[in-house]
Scaffold this motif. Structure first.
Motif, PDB file in Angstrom:
ATOM      1  N   UNK A  79       0.842  -1.143  -0.007  1.00 27.69           N
ATOM      2  CA  UNK A  79      -0.071   0.133  -0.004  1.00 27.69           C
ATOM      3  C   UNK A  79       0.916   1.389  -0.076  1.00 27.69           C
ATOM      4  N   UNK A  80       1.920   1.365  -0.959  1.00 22.31           N
ATOM      5  CA  UNK A  80       2.693   2.419  -1.036  1.00 22.31           C
ATOM      6  C   UNK A  80       2.070   3.846  -1.137  1.00 22.31           C
ATOM      7  N   UNK A  81       1.159   3.690  -2.223  1.00 23.88           N
ATOM      8  CA  UNK A  81       0.683   5.037  -2.484  1.00 23.88           C
ATOM      9  C   UNK A  81      -0.271   5.589  -1.414  1.00 23.88           C
ATOM     10  N   UNK A  82      -0.583   4.956  -0.270  1.00 28.28           N
ATOM     11  CA  UNK A  82      -1.545   5.768   0.843  1.00 28.28           C
ATOM     12  C   UNK A  82      -0.406   6.684   1.491  1.00 28.28           C
ATOM     13  N   UNK A  83      -0.739   7.580   2.279  1.00 27.66           N
ATOM     14  CA  UNK A  83      -0.219   8.670   2.820  1.00 27.66           C
ATOM     15  C   UNK A  83       0.197   8.309   4.151  1.00 27.66           C
ATOM     16  N   UNK A  84       1.277   7.432   4.333  1.00 23.96           N
ATOM     17  CA  UNK A  84       1.594   6.693   5.452  1.00 23.96           C
ATOM     18  C   UNK A  84       2.759   7.699   6.280  1.00 23.96           C
ATOM     19  N   UNK A  85       2.642   7.785   7.463  1.00 23.43           N
ATOM     20  CA  UNK A  85       3.506   8.725   8.494  1.00 23.43           C
ATOM     21  C   UNK A  85       4.170   7.509   9.370  1.00 23.43           C
ATOM     22  N   UNK A  86       5.026   7.853  10.125  1.00 23.03           N
ATOM     23  CA  UNK A  86       5.571   6.741  10.816  1.00 23.03           C
ATOM     24  C   UNK A  86       4.657   6.518  11.922  1.00 23.03           C
ATOM     25  N   UNK A  95       1.266   6.922  11.444  1.00 19.26           N
ATOM     26  CA  UNK A  95       0.154   6.123  11.178  1.00 19.26           C
ATOM     27  C   UNK A  95       0.468   4.519  10.828  1.00 19.26           C
ATOM     28  N   UNK A  96       1.768   4.163  10.442  1.00 24.33           N
ATOM     29  CA  UNK A  96       2.186   2.916  10.079  1.00 24.33           C
ATOM     30  C   UNK A  96       2.475   2.355  11.644  1.00 24.33           C
ATOM     31  N   UNK A  97       2.909   2.884  12.361  1.00 21.12           N
ATOM     32  CA  UNK A  97       2.776   2.267  13.765  1.00 21.12           C
ATOM     33  C   UNK A  97       1.711   1.862  14.335  1.00 21.12           C
ATOM     34  N   UNK A  98       0.789   2.956  14.264  1.00 24.80           N
ATOM     35  CA  UNK A  98      -0.675   2.351  14.704  1.00 24.80           C
ATOM     36  C   UNK A  98      -1.138   1.208  13.933  1.00 24.80           C
ATOM     37  N   UNK A  99      -0.858   1.255  12.751  1.00 28.74           N
ATOM     38  CA  UNK A  99      -1.402  -0.122  11.867  1.00 28.74           C
ATOM     39  C   UNK A  99      -0.957  -1.378  12.299  1.00 28.74           C
ATOM     40  N   UNK A 100       0.504  -1.178  12.840  1.00 27.42           N
ATOM     41  CA  UNK A 100       1.266  -2.496  13.186  1.00 27.42           C
ATOM     42  C   UNK A 100       1.214  -2.564  14.511  1.00 27.42           C
ATOM     43  N   UNK A 101       0.512  -1.953  15.534  1.00 26.31           N
ATOM     44  CA  UNK A 101       0.403  -1.877  16.764  1.00 26.31           C
ATOM     45  C   UNK A 101       1.357  -1.637  17.914  1.00 26.31           C
ATOM     46  N   UNK A 102       2.267  -0.658  17.262  1.00 21.00           N
ATOM     47  CA  UNK A 102       3.224  -0.364  18.026  1.00 21.00           C
ATOM     48  C   UNK A 102       3.396   1.302  18.325  1.00 21.00           C
ATOM     49  N   UNK A 103       4.226   2.037  19.052  1.00 16.82           N
ATOM     50  CA  UNK A 103       4.440   3.228  19.021  1.00 16.82           C
ATOM     51  C   UNK A 103       5.326   3.709  17.920  1.00 16.82           C
ATOM     52  N   UNK A 104       5.405   4.943  17.593  1.00 16.68           N
ATOM     53  CA  UNK A 104       6.070   5.521  16.433  1.00 16.68           C
ATOM     54  C   UNK A 104       7.407   5.336  16.926  1.00 16.68           C
ATOM     55  N   UNK A 105       7.948   5.668  18.065  1.00 18.06           N
ATOM     56  CA  UNK A 105       9.348   5.327  18.338  1.00 18.06           C
ATOM     57  C   UNK A 105       9.842   4.250  18.589  1.00 18.06           C
ATOM     58  N   UNK A 106       8.979   3.176  18.785  1.00 14.51           N
ATOM     59  CA  UNK A 106       9.215   1.579  18.834  1.00 14.51           C
ATOM     60  C   UNK A 106       9.507   1.150  17.272  1.00 14.51           C
ATOM     61  N   UNK A 107       8.717   1.446  16.599  1.00 11.53           N
ATOM     62  CA  UNK A 107       8.626   1.131  15.321  1.00 11.53           C
ATOM     63  C   UNK A 107       9.851   1.781  14.515  1.00 11.53           C
ATOM     64  N   UNK A 108      10.261   2.908  14.749  1.00  8.42           N
ATOM     65  CA  UNK A 108      11.398   3.624  14.074  1.00  8.42           C
ATOM     66  C   UNK A 108      12.619   3.081  14.578  1.00  8.42           C
ATOM     67  N   UNK A 109      12.889   2.602  15.989  1.00  8.75           N
ATOM     68  CA  UNK A 109      13.876   2.251  16.287  1.00  8.75           C
ATOM     69  C   UNK A 109      14.337   0.815  15.948  1.00  8.75           C
ATOM     70  N   UNK A 110      13.101  -0.227  16.090  1.00 10.71           N
ATOM     71  CA  UNK A 110      13.121  -1.423  15.468  1.00 10.71           C
ATOM     72  C   UNK A 110      13.612  -1.553  13.887  1.00 10.71           C
ATOM     73  N   UNK A 111      12.916  -0.581  13.418  1.00 11.52           N
ATOM     74  CA  UNK A 111      12.836  -0.767  11.823  1.00 11.52           C
ATOM     75  C   UNK A 111      14.407  -0.489  11.461  1.00 11.52           C
ATOM     76  N   UNK A 112      14.725   0.607  12.076  1.00 13.17           N
ATOM     77  CA  UNK A 112      16.306   1.036  11.770  1.00 13.17           C
ATOM     78  C   UNK A 112      17.206   0.173  12.199  1.00 13.17           C
ATOM     79  N   UNK A 113      16.994  -0.881  13.243  1.00 12.05           N
ATOM     80  CA  UNK A 113      17.848  -1.798  13.778  1.00 12.05           C
ATOM     81  C   UNK A 113      17.966  -3.032  12.817  1.00 12.05           C
TER      82      UNK A 113
END
Length: 109
Positions: free
Chosen positions: A16-23, A25-43
């Motif tokens: 769903x790359x064409x949707x207006x995702x933010x960190x 909204x993506x985090x909410x979609x995956x069930x974690x906080x934005x900071x957790x998703x950003x940290x884990x994604x980077x790692x």
């Protein structure tokens, strides 16, 4: 993928790359906080969710530029940018050339 949250985020972006995702909204979609998703994604991936999304959009824009004659405005919207200017700026930053130059070069080879 060893990290199911990052795997879910990647699957969502790829589908769903064409949707207006933010960190957020993506985090909410995956069930974690934005900071957790950003940290884990980077790692796990070595880049941010926003950079991964931008790369996925550019990949699809390249395909459309090679395989179609759609105007840049249509391609921009199809891959998640609100205008051809947004696509032009992101494409030039990521690829070192404009979408039009890429299209011309890819068709002449």
């Amino acid at each position: 993928m060893r990290n199911p949250r990052v795997g879910a985020a990647i699957a969502t972006i790829n589908a769903r790359y064409a949707e207006p995702w933010t960190v957020h909204s993506l985090a909410a979609h995956t069930g974690v906080s934005a900071s957790t998703l950003a940290r884990e994604f980077l790692a796990v991936i070595g880049t941010t969710p926003a950079a991964y999304l931008r790369g996925r959009r550019i990949l699809e824009a390249k395909r459309l530029l090679r395989e179609s004659s759609h105007p840049l405005e249509s391609i921009a919207v199809a891959v998640g940018y609100t205008s051809a200017v947004g696509l032009h700026q992101a494409f030039a930053r990521e690829c070192g050339e404009t979408p039009g130059a890429f299209r011309n070069r890819s068709r002449s080879t």
